[in-house]
Scaffold this motif. Structure first.
Motif, short mmCIF file in Angstrom:
data_model
loop_
_atom_site.label_atom_id
_atom_site.label_comp_id
_atom_site.label_asym_id
_atom_site.label_seq_id
_atom_site.Cartn_x
_atom_site.Cartn_y
_atom_site.Cartn_z
N TYR A 1 -7.18 -28.75 45.54
CA TYR A 1 -5.90 -29.23 45.02
C TYR A 1 -5.69 -28.82 43.58
O TYR A 1 -4.62 -28.36 43.18
N GLN A 2 -6.75 -29.00 42.78
CA GLN A 2 -6.64 -28.72 41.35
C GLN A 2 -6.56 -27.23 41.05
O GLN A 2 -5.82 -26.79 40.17
N PHE A 3 -7.33 -26.45 41.75
CA PHE A 3 -7.45 -25.03 41.41
C PHE A 3 -6.89 -24.12 42.48
O PHE A 3 -7.17 -22.92 42.50
N GLY A 4 -6.08 -24.71 43.37
CA GLY A 4 -5.52 -23.91 44.45
C GLY A 4 -4.70 -22.74 43.94
O GLY A 4 -4.60 -21.70 44.58
N GLY A 5 -4.13 -22.94 42.75
CA GLY A 5 -3.31 -21.87 42.18
C GLY A 5 -4.09 -20.61 41.92
O GLY A 5 -3.55 -19.50 41.91
N PHE A 6 -5.42 -20.76 41.69
CA PHE A 6 -6.23 -19.58 41.41
C PHE A 6 -6.41 -18.70 42.64
O PHE A 6 -6.75 -17.55 42.55
N PHE A 7 -6.20 -19.30 43.83
CA PHE A 7 -6.41 -18.55 45.06
C PHE A 7 -5.10 -18.03 45.63
O PHE A 7 -5.07 -17.48 46.71
N GLN A 8 -4.01 -18.27 44.93
CA GLN A 8 -2.72 -17.82 45.38
C GLN A 8 -2.15 -16.87 44.34
O GLN A 8 -2.33 -17.06 43.14
N PRO A 9 -1.42 -15.86 44.78
CA PRO A 9 -0.81 -14.96 43.82
C PRO A 9 0.26 -15.66 43.00
O PRO A 9 0.98 -16.50 43.51
N ASP A 10 0.32 -15.38 41.71
CA ASP A 10 1.34 -15.99 40.86
C ASP A 10 2.72 -15.54 41.29
O ASP A 10 2.93 -14.40 41.71
N ALA A 11 3.68 -16.49 41.16
CA ALA A 11 5.06 -16.13 41.49
C ALA A 11 5.56 -15.09 40.49
O ALA A 11 5.26 -15.15 39.30
N ASP A 12 6.33 -14.15 41.00
CA ASP A 12 6.84 -13.08 40.16
C ASP A 12 8.13 -13.56 39.48
O ASP A 12 9.22 -13.33 39.97
N ASN A 13 7.95 -14.27 38.35
CA ASN A 13 9.11 -14.80 37.65
C ASN A 13 9.86 -13.73 36.87
O ASN A 13 10.88 -14.02 36.26
N SER A 14 9.34 -12.51 36.87
CA SER A 14 10.06 -11.43 36.19
C SER A 14 11.23 -10.93 37.03
O SER A 14 12.13 -10.27 36.53
N ALA A 15 11.21 -11.26 38.33
CA ALA A 15 12.34 -10.88 39.18
C ALA A 15 13.55 -11.76 38.86
O ALA A 15 13.42 -12.89 38.41
N ARG A 16 14.71 -11.27 39.09
CA ARG A 16 15.95 -11.97 38.75
C ARG A 16 16.05 -13.29 39.53
O ARG A 16 15.97 -13.31 40.75
N HIS A 17 16.25 -14.39 38.80
CA HIS A 17 16.30 -15.70 39.46
C HIS A 17 17.05 -16.71 38.60
O HIS A 17 17.33 -16.48 37.42
N ALA B 1 11.98 -21.93 30.77
CA ALA B 1 13.07 -21.46 31.63
C ALA B 1 13.95 -20.44 30.90
O ALA B 1 14.36 -19.43 31.47
N PHE B 2 14.24 -20.69 29.63
CA PHE B 2 15.07 -19.76 28.86
C PHE B 2 14.28 -18.51 28.47
O PHE B 2 14.83 -17.40 28.47
N ALA B 3 13.02 -18.68 28.14
CA ALA B 3 12.23 -17.55 27.63
C ALA B 3 11.84 -16.55 28.71
O ALA B 3 11.63 -15.37 28.40
N GLU B 4 11.75 -16.99 29.96
CA GLU B 4 11.33 -16.09 31.03
C GLU B 4 12.32 -14.95 31.20
O GLU B 4 13.53 -15.16 31.31
N SER B 5 11.80 -13.73 31.21
CA SER B 5 12.66 -12.55 31.26
C SER B 5 13.48 -12.47 32.54
O SER B 5 14.60 -11.94 32.54
N GLY B 6 12.96 -13.00 33.64
CA GLY B 6 13.67 -12.89 34.91
C GLY B 6 14.76 -13.93 35.11
O GLY B 6 15.60 -13.78 36.01
N SER B 7 14.77 -14.99 34.31
CA SER B 7 15.80 -16.02 34.50
C SER B 7 17.12 -15.56 33.90
O SER B 7 17.18 -15.13 32.75
N VAL B 8 18.17 -15.63 34.69
CA VAL B 8 19.49 -15.19 34.22
C VAL B 8 20.40 -16.38 33.93
O VAL B 8 21.52 -16.22 33.43
#
Length: 326
Positions: A58-74, A102-109
């Motif tokens: 539960y705590q470290f499950g994120g390490f076993f999953q690929p990070d979301a690609d927040n650089s894509a337009r969203h 949210a504002f700083a992320e390059s993919g957030s429009v």
């Protein structure tokens, strides 16, 4: 004589056999008891081991999953649920870092701030409002839209007023632009019961708002002046945020609230919409990424069983005399 010796020998032999039988029985029972204990400890350690595996997953499950690609337009999403307080999803401590990301992320429009709140602390609401104003100036190409579902009242609306636009449901509850302070006075009851209040202070107003002491007219006037000052700050924020869209009436700053359809007519809100419709039709980015700051499991456990008990008790004691946007 020989017969007596023979009887004694047979008796001793029987005693030895009986002792051996009893000894074997005790050993057998001891062995069974030991086996039961071993099985119980084995089960216990298995449960502990499974719990540790699940907790780690539960705590470290994120390490076993690929990070979301927040650089894509969203479309970036931040949520406020519940009262505007010093802790939780409505606190400046949680909301401001989420808005910054949210504002700083390059993919957030564009950014959607979803608010479901009856109000709360004017300090926390003011801090979040100021940060939204700052971020809009820093990122002029990114718009921030508030989406209201159930309620955006008082402190919640204080925050919403800083948005580029406010979208509501026709049945949402919006408004309640006012300030209150509440408490109880027990002086009459104490007098009837023959209870004497023994409060000693250094400073004539140090016991101001003490529920067991009478309040003077001077103290009432002072408290009302503070309420009026905070109310005026609220009014100024709403006027600045809504600008010419606001259709002012004598009742609009009276503390009343309205349904979403009426709020649109009055200029308290701009249009009807949901998170999905605003992302799709206004921001033009259907993919939504949630930047809301979430509590992890240890924080929830600590708050439930530890320090939160004391802080909740203190909050209850100190609530009398505090100012809230409700």
């Amino acid at each position: 004589m020989e017969e007596q010796s023979r009887d004694d020998a047979e008796g001793n032999a029987k005693k030895i056999v009986q002792w051996e039988r009893e000894t074997l029985e005790r050993l057998a029972f001891a062995t069974l008891k030991e086996q039961k204990l071993q099985r119980r400890w084995s089960i216990f350690f298995k449960f502990v081991f499974i719990f540790m595996i699940l907790f780690g997953a539960y705590q470290f499950g994120g390490f076993f999953q690929p990070d979301a690609d927040n650089s894509a337009r969203h479309t970036a999403l931040v949520e406020i649920n519940g009262e505007i307080e010093t802790e939780g999803s409505g606190s400046a401590h949680d909301v401001i870092p989420a808005l910054d990301r949210a504002f700083a992320e390059s993919g957030s429009v564009g950014v959607i701030l979803r608010i479901n709140s009856p109000g709360g602390s004017p300090v926390q609401a003011g801090m979040i409002n100021d940060e939204i104003v700052r971020l809009r100036q820093q990122y002029p190409d990114k718009k921030l839209y508030v989406v209201v579902e159930e309620m955006c009242a008082s402190g919640g609306y204080y925050i919403a007023a800083a948005a580029d636009k406010i979208f509501v449901n026709k049945a949402s509850v919006v408004g309640s632009i006012g300030v209150l302070t509440d408490g109880f006075g027990f002086t009459g009851l104490m007098s009837k019961l023959g209870v004497e209040r023994r409060l000693m202070t250094a400073g004539e107003n140090k016991g101001f708002m003490d529920p067991y002491s009478p309040i003077t007219e001077k103290q009432k006037a002072y408290s009302q002046a503070m309420l009026n000052e905070i109310h005026q700050q609220f009014i100024d924020v709403v006027k600045k945020g809504r600008g010419k869209r606001l259709k002012e009436t004598p009742e609009i700053f009276s503390g009343l609230f309205w349904v979403g359809s009426k709020a649109v007519e009055m200029g308290l809100a701009d249009d009807f919409g949901t998170i999905d419709s605003v992302a799709r039709d206004v921001i033009k980015a259907e993919d939504i990424v949630d930047y809301t700051q979430k509590e992890d499991l240890p924080e929830r456990v600590l708050k439930k069983f530890g320090a939160s008990v004391g802080s909740a008790a203190m909050a209850t004691v100190s609530r009398s005399g505090s100012f809230t946007l409700h």
